[in-house]
Scaffold this active site. Structure first.
Site, PDB file in Angstrom:
ATOM      1  N   GLU A  36      -5.684  -7.742  -6.659  1.00 44.05           N
ATOM      2  CA  GLU A  36      -5.214  -7.607  -5.286  1.00 44.05           C
ATOM      3  C   GLU A  36      -4.090  -6.574  -5.226  1.00 44.05           C
ATOM      4  O   GLU A  36      -3.070  -6.711  -5.899  1.00 44.05           O
ATOM      5  CB  GLU A  36      -4.697  -8.943  -4.749  1.00 44.05           C
ATOM      6  CG  GLU A  36      -4.189  -8.870  -3.312  1.00 44.05           C
ATOM      7  CD  GLU A  36      -3.579 -10.173  -2.828  1.00 44.05           C
ATOM      8  OE1 GLU A  36      -3.023 -10.178  -1.716  1.00 44.05           O
ATOM      9  OE2 GLU A  36      -3.640 -11.168  -3.577  1.00 44.05           O
ATOM     10  N   LEU A  37      -4.256  -5.542  -4.449  1.00 44.18           N
ATOM     11  CA  LEU A  37      -3.284  -4.459  -4.382  1.00 44.18           C
ATOM     12  C   LEU A  37      -1.906  -4.989  -4.000  1.00 44.18           C
ATOM     13  O   LEU A  37      -1.743  -5.613  -2.945  1.00 44.18           O
ATOM     14  CB  LEU A  37      -3.744  -3.410  -3.359  1.00 44.18           C
ATOM     15  CG  LEU A  37      -2.814  -2.203  -3.168  1.00 44.18           C
ATOM     16  CD1 LEU A  37      -2.705  -1.395  -4.461  1.00 44.18           C
ATOM     17  CD2 LEU A  37      -3.293  -1.336  -2.011  1.00 44.18           C
ATOM     18  N   ASP A  38      -0.929  -4.753  -4.875  1.00 47.27           N
ATOM     19  CA  ASP A  38       0.469  -5.162  -4.657  1.00 47.27           C
ATOM     20  C   ASP A  38       0.598  -6.662  -4.399  1.00 47.27           C
ATOM     21  O   ASP A  38       1.547  -7.104  -3.750  1.00 47.27           O
ATOM     22  CB  ASP A  38       1.084  -4.378  -3.480  1.00 47.27           C
ATOM     23  CG  ASP A  38       1.109  -2.882  -3.738  1.00 47.27           C
ATOM     24  OD1 ASP A  38       1.285  -2.488  -4.900  1.00 47.27           O
ATOM     25  OD2 ASP A  38       0.946  -2.103  -2.776  1.00 47.27           O
ATOM     26  N   GLY A  39      -0.338  -7.442  -4.931  1.00 53.09           N
ATOM     27  CA  GLY A  39      -0.338  -8.873  -4.651  1.00 53.09           C
ATOM     28  C   GLY A  39      -0.112  -9.750  -5.852  1.00 53.09           C
ATOM     29  O   GLY A  39      -0.241 -10.970  -5.764  1.00 53.09           O
ATOM     30  N   GLY A  70       0.799  -1.217   0.000  1.00 49.37           N
ATOM     31  CA  GLY A  70       0.000   0.000   0.000  1.00 49.37           C
ATOM     32  C   GLY A  70       0.830   1.265   0.000  1.00 49.37           C
ATOM     33  O   GLY A  70       1.970   1.284  -0.451  1.00 49.37           O
TER      34      GLY A  70
END
Length: 299
Positions: A241-244, A216
């Site tokens: 998925e954020l940064d996933g 994040g």
């Protein structure tokens, strides 16, 4: 500067006229390498490089990258693709062939911080990124003059919470059918599924931390508060998925208690630009295979 390079193009080298790369992923079983090699030999191709990896010989996945030369590649490529389908079906392959004389087209998205963009342009100008940079899109106008000095189109599309949907629709109109890869070079906006889906595993982001730590916003502030002794950067494919998404490349550098947040950011910029450039280079050289949420990188 060469006029072809200034227009965003890298010239096609002589050997690239008859060279192609094949990428394969499939369930592992005996005979895959032999079948691929025999097929290419039968069609008059000469293998110049071959890499393979198996996750587990007993029921795992198999991955292969092959470079080969073939006279009259353009004239024979459609027939090779058609003939190879029988082998692909036999081994349940997910596969593709990429001729080197067809340059991948890149779009770079950037906000105000320019270090990653500058690194990509430098490496492209030096011939280390063998691709076409079709456009740069930014939510700020700051770098228009610099980008256009390379002969690369620059599109300024402001983004606010109220106009985000319209801005992304404008981006999609610019990108549709014109690019093979999108690079988020510190583009400080979360992209929506509408942009991710048509470019699945073809959007690379640079995150300014060693994922999965400090996901994040403001990761350097998070790292400082945690008192870390190592900071890093991560290049990964973008998913919902954020940064996933699947990680392509990472690197780190040691820091100490003497380094404040500003110093961490300064150190981190160097890591970010190097890590992102590596990931982009590997993608355009067809060195990356994605399986589930992981990558196999032949480098």
């Amino acid at each position: 500067m060469d006029t072809h390079i200034k227009a965003g193009l890298q010239p096609v080298k002589e050997y690239q006229q008859h060279r192609a790369r094949m990428l394969i992923s499939c369930p592992d079983s005996p005979g895959i390498v032999a079948a691929v090699s025999h097929f290419l030999h039968q069609h008059g191709a000469n293998i110049v490089q071959s890499d393979q990896y198996t996750m587990d010989p007993e029921g795992g996945m198999f991955f292969m990258r092959v470079e080969f030369d073939l006279n009259d590649l353009s004239g024979k490529l459609m027939g090779i693709k058609s003939d190879f389908q029988e082998i692909a079906d036999k081994f349940q392959m997910d596969w593709n062939i990429f001729p080197l004389n067809e340059k991948k087209k890149l779009a770079i998205l950037v906000s105000k911080e320019d270090h990653c963009l500058v690194e990509l342009l430098w490496q492209w100008q030096a011939g280390d990124l063998d691709a076409e940079i079709s456009m740069v899109i930014s939510n700020h106008a700051d770098m228009r003059e610099y980008v256009e000095s390379f002969g690369i189109p620059y599109h300024h599309i402001p983004v606010t919470p109220d106009t985000k949907k319209e801005a992304e629709q404008r981006q999609l109109e610019l990108l549709n059918g014109k690019v093979d890869l999108i690079v988020l070079a510190r583009y400080m906006q979360i992209v929506s599924p509408a942009l991710i889906e048509p470019y699945r595993n073809r959007i690379i982001n640079i995150h300014h931390s060693f994922l999965p730590a400090f996901v994040g916003g403001k990761p350097y502030a998070q790292a400082y508060d945690r008192g870390v002794k190592i900071i890093g950067a991560t290049a990964h494919y973008v998913t919902e998925e954020l940064d996933g998404g699947p990680i392509i490349e990472q690197d780190v550098q040691r820091v100490s208690h003497r380094d404040n947040v500003s110093e961490l950011k300064r150190i981190g910029r160097t890591i970010e630009r190097v890590v992102l450039a590596r990931a982009v280079k590997w993608h355009i050289e067809d060195r990356i295979l994605v399986h589930q949420n992981k990558t196999v990188v032949f480098n």
